[in-house]
Scaffold this motif. Structure first.
Motif, PDB file in Angstrom:
ATOM      1  N   MET A 266       0.839  -1.188   0.000  1.00 27.20           N
ATOM      2  CA  MET A 266       0.000   0.000   0.000  1.00 27.20           C
ATOM      3  C   MET A 266       0.877   1.241   0.000  1.00 27.20           C
ATOM      4  N   ILE A 267       0.258   2.372  -0.309  1.00 31.36           N
ATOM      5  CA  ILE A 267       0.945   3.663  -0.301  1.00 31.36           C
ATOM      6  C   ILE A 267       0.448   4.442   0.911  1.00 31.36           C
ATOM      7  N   GLY A 268       1.293   5.302   1.446  1.00 29.38           N
ATOM      8  CA  GLY A 268       0.925   6.000   2.675  1.00 29.38           C
ATOM      9  C   GLY A 268       0.114   7.257   2.484  1.00 29.38           C
ATOM     10  N   ASP A 269      -0.611   7.372   1.375  1.00 29.47           N
ATOM     11  CA  ASP A 269      -1.433   8.570   1.185  1.00 29.47           C
ATOM     12  C   ASP A 269      -2.790   8.376   1.863  1.00 29.47           C
ATOM     13  N   SER A 270      -3.571   9.453   1.914  1.00 32.72           N
ATOM     14  CA  SER A 270      -4.855   9.409   2.610  1.00 32.72           C
ATOM     15  C   SER A 270      -5.789   8.370   2.001  1.00 32.72           C
ATOM     16  N   TYR A 271      -5.736   8.207   0.692  1.00 40.15           N
ATOM     17  CA  TYR A 271      -6.631   7.273   0.001  1.00 40.15           C
ATOM     18  C   TYR A 271      -6.415   5.846   0.496  1.00 40.15           C
ATOM     19  N   ASP A 272      -5.148   5.408   0.534  1.00 43.82           N
ATOM     20  CA  ASP A 272      -4.858   4.042   0.975  1.00 43.82           C
ATOM     21  C   ASP A 272      -5.029   3.887   2.481  1.00 43.82           C
ATOM     22  N   LEU A 273      -4.667   4.908   3.250  1.00 45.12           N
ATOM     23  CA  LEU A 273      -4.824   4.817   4.702  1.00 45.12           C
ATOM     24  C   LEU A 273      -6.299   4.748   5.092  1.00 45.12           C
ATOM     25  N   ASN A 274      -7.140   5.471   4.369  1.00 46.05           N
ATOM     26  CA  ASN A 274      -8.584   5.373   4.629  1.00 46.05           C
ATOM     27  C   ASN A 274      -9.089   3.966   4.356  1.00 46.05           C
ATOM     28  N   LYS A 275      -8.602   3.362   3.274  1.00 46.45           N
ATOM     29  CA  LYS A 275      -8.994   1.995   2.961  1.00 46.45           C
ATOM     30  C   LYS A 275      -8.521   1.035   4.049  1.00 46.45           C
ATOM     31  N   LEU A 276      -7.264   1.190   4.456  1.00 40.91           N
ATOM     32  CA  LEU A 276      -6.728   0.309   5.489  1.00 40.91           C
ATOM     33  C   LEU A 276      -7.514   0.447   6.787  1.00 40.91           C
ATOM     34  N   LYS A 278     -10.648   1.192   7.125  1.00 34.65           N
ATOM     35  CA  LYS A 278     -11.909   0.468   6.955  1.00 34.65           C
ATOM     36  C   LYS A 278     -11.682  -1.041   7.054  1.00 34.65           C
ATOM     37  N   ILE A 279     -10.588  -1.498   6.452  1.00 35.92           N
ATOM     38  CA  ILE A 279     -10.283  -2.933   6.462  1.00 35.92           C
ATOM     39  C   ILE A 279     -10.044  -3.428   7.880  1.00 35.92           C
ATOM     40  N   LEU A 280      -9.271  -2.657   8.659  1.00 33.03           N
ATOM     41  CA  LEU A 280      -8.943  -3.082  10.017  1.00 33.03           C
ATOM     42  C   LEU A 280     -10.150  -2.991  10.951  1.00 33.03           C
ATOM     43  N   GLY A 281     -11.186  -2.301  10.524  1.00 35.70           N
ATOM     44  CA  GLY A 281     -12.414  -2.232  11.305  1.00 35.70           C
ATOM     45  C   GLY A 281     -13.414  -3.314  10.940  1.00 35.70           C
ATOM     46  N   ILE A 287      -8.767 -10.168   7.943  1.00 38.22           N
ATOM     47  CA  ILE A 287      -8.204 -11.505   7.725  1.00 38.22           C
ATOM     48  C   ILE A 287      -7.754 -11.662   6.276  1.00 38.22           C
ATOM     49  N   ALA A 288      -8.574 -11.167   5.355  1.00 37.41           N
ATOM     50  CA  ALA A 288      -8.240 -11.269   3.929  1.00 37.41           C
ATOM     51  C   ALA A 288      -6.934 -10.535   3.620  1.00 37.41           C
ATOM     52  N   PHE A 289      -6.791  -9.326   4.154  1.00 36.68           N
ATOM     53  CA  PHE A 289      -5.597  -8.527   3.854  1.00 36.68           C
ATOM     54  C   PHE A 289      -4.385  -8.996   4.644  1.00 36.68           C
ATOM     55  N   ASP A 290      -4.569  -9.240   5.942  1.00 38.37           N
ATOM     56  CA  ASP A 290      -3.451  -9.551   6.826  1.00 38.37           C
ATOM     57  C   ASP A 290      -2.989 -10.997   6.700  1.00 38.37           C
ATOM     58  N   GLU A 291      -3.923 -11.927   6.741  1.00 36.78           N
ATOM     59  CA  GLU A 291      -3.556 -13.334   6.791  1.00 36.78           C
ATOM     60  C   GLU A 291      -3.553 -14.012   5.422  1.00 36.78           C
ATOM     61  N   LYS A 292      -4.525 -13.664   4.580  1.00 36.19           N
ATOM     62  CA  LYS A 292      -4.606 -14.298   3.260  1.00 36.19           C
ATOM     63  C   LYS A 292      -3.834 -13.537   2.188  1.00 36.19           C
ATOM     64  N   LYS A 293      -3.361 -12.361   2.554  1.00 40.59           N
ATOM     65  CA  LYS A 293      -2.484 -11.549   1.684  1.00 40.59           C
ATOM     66  C   LYS A 293      -3.153 -11.102   0.386  1.00 40.59           C
ATOM     67  N   VAL A 294      -4.479 -10.907   0.416  1.00 40.91           N
ATOM     68  CA  VAL A 294      -5.119 -10.355  -0.776  1.00 40.91           C
ATOM     69  C   VAL A 294      -4.747  -8.885  -0.885  1.00 40.91           C
ATOM     70  N   LEU A 296      -4.955  -4.757  -1.240  1.00 41.48           N
ATOM     71  CA  LEU A 296      -5.702  -3.742  -0.501  1.00 41.48           C
ATOM     72  C   LEU A 296      -7.071  -3.518  -1.141  1.00 41.48           C
ATOM     73  N   LYS A 297      -7.080  -3.470  -2.458  1.00 45.95           N
ATOM     74  CA  LYS A 297      -8.325  -3.236  -3.182  1.00 45.95           C
ATOM     75  C   LYS A 297      -9.331  -4.343  -2.918  1.00 45.95           C
ATOM     76  N   ARG A 298      -8.895  -5.613  -3.020  1.00 44.85           N
ATOM     77  CA  ARG A 298      -9.799  -6.742  -2.836  1.00 44.85           C
ATOM     78  C   ARG A 298     -10.279  -6.847  -1.387  1.00 44.85           C
ATOM     79  N   ALA A 299      -9.383  -6.543  -0.447  1.00 43.67           N
ATOM     80  CA  ALA A 299      -9.782  -6.579   0.960  1.00 43.67           C
ATOM     81  C   ALA A 299     -10.803  -5.490   1.252  1.00 43.67           C
ATOM     82  N   TYR A 300     -10.598  -4.326   0.651  1.00 43.83           N
ATOM     83  CA  TYR A 300     -11.521  -3.204   0.859  1.00 43.83           C
ATOM     84  C   TYR A 300     -12.916  -3.541   0.347  1.00 43.83           C
ATOM     85  N   GLU A 301     -12.981  -4.345  -0.687  1.00 40.87           N
ATOM     86  CA  GLU A 301     -14.273  -4.745  -1.245  1.00 40.87           C
ATOM     87  C   GLU A 301     -15.091  -5.572  -0.254  1.00 40.87           C
TER      88      GLU A 301
END
Length: 363
Positions: A266-276, A278-281, A287-294, A296-301
């Motif tokens: 991921m990139i450290g801009d506001s767009y990606d941090l906002n997605k992250l 949401k994902i961590l919430g 699990i998809a992003f952290d453990e399954k390594k999908v 950022l885009k797919r995890a955000y979906e």
């Protein structure tokens, strides 16, 4: 500054010493020799351009150095180290161990080689540091964020070490004329950076203090889910007491560790941090992003923002197509796959419409 505890003085260049603990220096250069600092200044601080300017126009009296007299009769330059480096090289080009040819060219073309520099001499370094906080954090000549964080952290340890974290942030905010919440994030961001630095940047290849972006931390602290994931409680008196080092390592690697294609997750801009955030919430997305390594885009979906994501995707596509429509009459040569791409767009829009029409209104 209003107490007039300073004096104007023209000081010989050979009496002026670079500050080897200047907040702008990366930690790897702090405490190093003057030669090492000059090398860093030549490679990283646009010193050649400043040499050219001073060599062509002379030293502007309104840009006095801020100095403190030392016991040996020399003067430590607390503010103005890049200017001093430029003048030192204009008077002694042999100080350059890098960029030698360029330094020599500037030296040969220089009309002015000042032997003395106008300075404001202060009684102590602390007085200057408080002024620098206003000038370089909220004033007209801002430092990079890592430099700001280092400065505030050192000032806190010097003048406000006995205060609780929140109280120290409020007092520092008064000193530099800034908001206490911003100062708090900077202080905490730098403290987190030190945790990462002390762990050798989690052995991430090529990552050091010259490649680290403190704004990634500071911006992350504005987002509750990321802060909770890191175990950081920004409103507590000891906000790092519960920090999760394992998750801090994950966060650092997501932002700084590169794959074989030279890209981070991921990139450290506001767009990606906002997605992250949401994902961590969202546990499924995390699990998809952290453990399954999908991605950022797919995890955000997988977050609860699917409706918004769908709308954003359609509107962005429409915007891009409108741009293409405005440019088509100016195109001189169409690319080979244009017709195939237009057909794919037509099929996709029909497919989306068919799905929408097939859904019940109350679905």
């Amino acid at each position: 500054m209003q107490n007039r505890n300073y004096k104007f003085r023209d000081i010989p260049v050979d009496k002026l010493r670079l500050d080897d603990f200047n907040p702008r220096l990366p930690k790897s250069f702090q405490g190093q020799s003057e030669q090492s600092i000059i090398e860093y200044m030549l490679l990283e601080a646009s010193t050649l351009e400043l040499m050219q300017s001073i060599g062509e126009n002379g030293f502007f009296p309104g840009e006095q150095l801020l100095v403190v007299e030392q016991s040996d009769g020399n003067y430590l330059v607390v503010e103005g180290n890049r200017r001093l480096t430029a003048v030192k090289l204009l008077t002694a080009e042999n100080l350059a161990t890098v960029q030698k040819k360029k330094v020599h060219q500037v030296y040969e073309e220089a009309k002015f080689r000042p032997n003395e520099i106008p300075c404001l001499v202060f009684d102590d370094k602390e007085t200057i540091l408080k002024y620098l906080g206003f000038r370089h954090i909220t004033g007209t000549k801002p430092w990079k964020l890592l430099e700001k964080g280092r400065y505030l952290f050192e000032l806190r340890n010097t003048d406000f070490s006995k205060l609780l974290f929140s109280e120290a942030a409020r007092e520092l905010a008064k000193v530099i004329g800034s908001r206490s919440d911003y100062v708090k994030r900077l202080l905490l961001g730098y403290a987190i950076y030190q945790l990462i630095e002390d762990r050798k940047y989690f052995n991430i290849k090529d990552l050091d203090d010259t490649q680290f972006y403190l704004n990634y931390i500071v911006d992350s602290l504005r987002r509750d889910n990321i802060s909770n994931f890191l175990g950081i409680k920004i409103e507590d008196n000891e906000p790092l007491a519960t920090v999760d080092l394992a998750n801090l390592e994950k966060w650092t690697k997501w932002l700084f560790e590169k794959n074989d294609q030279g890209k981070t997750r991921m990139i450290g801009d506001s767009y990606d941090l906002n997605k992250l955030d949401k994902i961590l919430g969202n546990e499924d997305a995390r699990i998809a992003f952290d453990e399954k390594k999908v991605t950022l885009k797919r995890a955000y979906e997988r977050t609860e923002d699917i409706d918004q994501l769908f709308q954003d995707s359609v509107l962005k596509s429409l915007n891009h197509l409108e741009t293409g429509d405005s440019l088509v009459h100016k195109v001189k040569k169409f690319y080979p796959n244009l017709i195939e791409n237009l057909q794919s767009i037509r099929l996709l829009t029909k497919k989306i419409k068919d799905v929408k029409d097939g859904l019940k209104d109350d679905f």
